[in-house]
Design a protein around this motif. Structure first.
Motif, PDB file in Angstrom:
ATOM      1  N   VAL A 179      36.656  42.691  46.999  1.00 54.46           N
ATOM      2  CA  VAL A 179      36.575  42.082  45.680  1.00 54.46           C
ATOM      3  C   VAL A 179      35.204  42.389  45.098  1.00 54.46           C
ATOM      4  CG1 VAL A 179      36.673  39.931  44.354  1.00 54.46           C
ATOM      5  CG2 VAL A 179      38.119  40.210  46.386  1.00 54.46           C
ATOM      6  N   LEU A 189      34.732  33.685  48.782  1.00 56.92           N
ATOM      7  CA  LEU A 189      35.590  34.823  49.139  1.00 56.92           C
ATOM      8  C   LEU A 189      35.329  35.329  50.554  1.00 56.92           C
ATOM      9  CD1 LEU A 189      35.653  36.763  45.775  1.00 56.92           C
ATOM     10  CD2 LEU A 189      37.327  35.158  46.677  1.00 56.92           C
ATOM     11  N   SER A 236      36.937  33.287  52.997  1.00 59.48           N
ATOM     12  CA  SER A 236      38.388  33.485  52.975  1.00 59.48           C
ATOM     13  C   SER A 236      38.780  34.840  53.563  1.00 59.48           C
ATOM     14  CB  SER A 236      38.915  33.364  51.541  1.00 59.48           C
ATOM     15  OG  SER A 236      38.689  32.060  51.038  1.00 59.48           O
ATOM     16  N   TYR A 263      37.464  38.043  52.695  1.00 63.77           N
ATOM     17  CA  TYR A 263      37.375  39.224  51.833  1.00 63.77           C
ATOM     18  C   TYR A 263      36.014  39.893  51.968  1.00 63.77           C
ATOM     19  CZ  TYR A 263      41.467  37.128  49.642  1.00 63.77           C
ATOM     20  OH  TYR A 263      42.694  36.574  49.422  1.00 63.77           O
ATOM     21  N   VAL A 299      33.030  41.584  49.912  1.00 62.01           N
ATOM     22  CA  VAL A 299      32.558  41.368  48.546  1.00 62.01           C
ATOM     23  C   VAL A 299      31.497  42.395  48.175  1.00 62.01           C
ATOM     24  CG1 VAL A 299      31.392  39.739  46.997  1.00 62.01           C
ATOM     25  CG2 VAL A 299      33.084  38.909  48.645  1.00 62.01           C
ATOM     26  N   ARG A 321      40.225  30.141  44.822  1.00 62.65           N
ATOM     27  CA  ARG A 321      40.884  30.636  46.047  1.00 62.65           C
ATOM     28  C   ARG A 321      42.354  30.959  45.802  1.00 62.65           C
ATOM     29  NH1 ARG A 321      38.666  26.155  48.390  1.00 62.65           N
ATOM     30  NH2 ARG A 321      36.664  26.578  49.348  1.00 62.65           N
ATOM     31  N   VAL A 342      42.777  34.079  43.433  1.00 58.79           N
ATOM     32  CA  VAL A 342      42.471  35.326  44.149  1.00 58.79           C
ATOM     33  C   VAL A 342      43.611  35.673  45.100  1.00 58.79           C
ATOM     34  CG1 VAL A 342      40.934  36.374  45.872  1.00 58.79           C
ATOM     35  CG2 VAL A 342      39.971  35.178  43.896  1.00 58.79           C
TER      36      VAL A 342
END
Length: 120
Positions: free
Chosen positions: A4, A21, A24, A26, A28, A112, A115
């Protein structure tokens, strides 16, 4: 792992979104203005781009316009993140090429879930 790109001229905003993120799962990539965001998008080919609408150099509308013209990025989902949540702003952002819209202050659960929705 999905990547992301977060583009916002306020470091604290980028840090908040990055933390959420990364926690979670991801990867970045960050950019501090619109020109850097466009360059980073072309280099990293992210799965999702989150753009602040008001940035120096090139605003979010300019960035999303360039993304939609780029064959390699045109189908990438782009979320508008903005403090200007006036009536009609959501519709204006969506008609300009943004895929999604979230107003600041950010509600972390909304971020959240949005996304997640955009990446799955």
């Amino acid at each position: 792992m999905k990547t992301v790109l977060i583009a916002d001229d306020k470091a604290t905003s980028r840090e908040l979104v990055r933390t959420v993120l990364e926690n979670s799962g991801y990867t970045v990539v960050e950019a501090g203005d619109g020109i850097e965001a466009l360059r980073s998008a072309r280099e990293s080919k992210p799965d999702l781009i989150i753009l602040d609408r008001n940035m120096p150099g090139m605003d979010g509308f300019g960035v999303v316009r360039e993304i939609r013209l780029d064959r390699e990025l045109a189908s990438t989902p782009v979320m508008a993140l903005t403090a200007s949540a006036m009536q009609g702003d959501r519709e204006r952002a969506l008609s300009a090429g943004f895929t999604s819209y979230i107003a600041k202050p950010i509600h972390l659960s909304e971020l959240r879930s949005e996304v997640e929705r955009m990446l799955h």
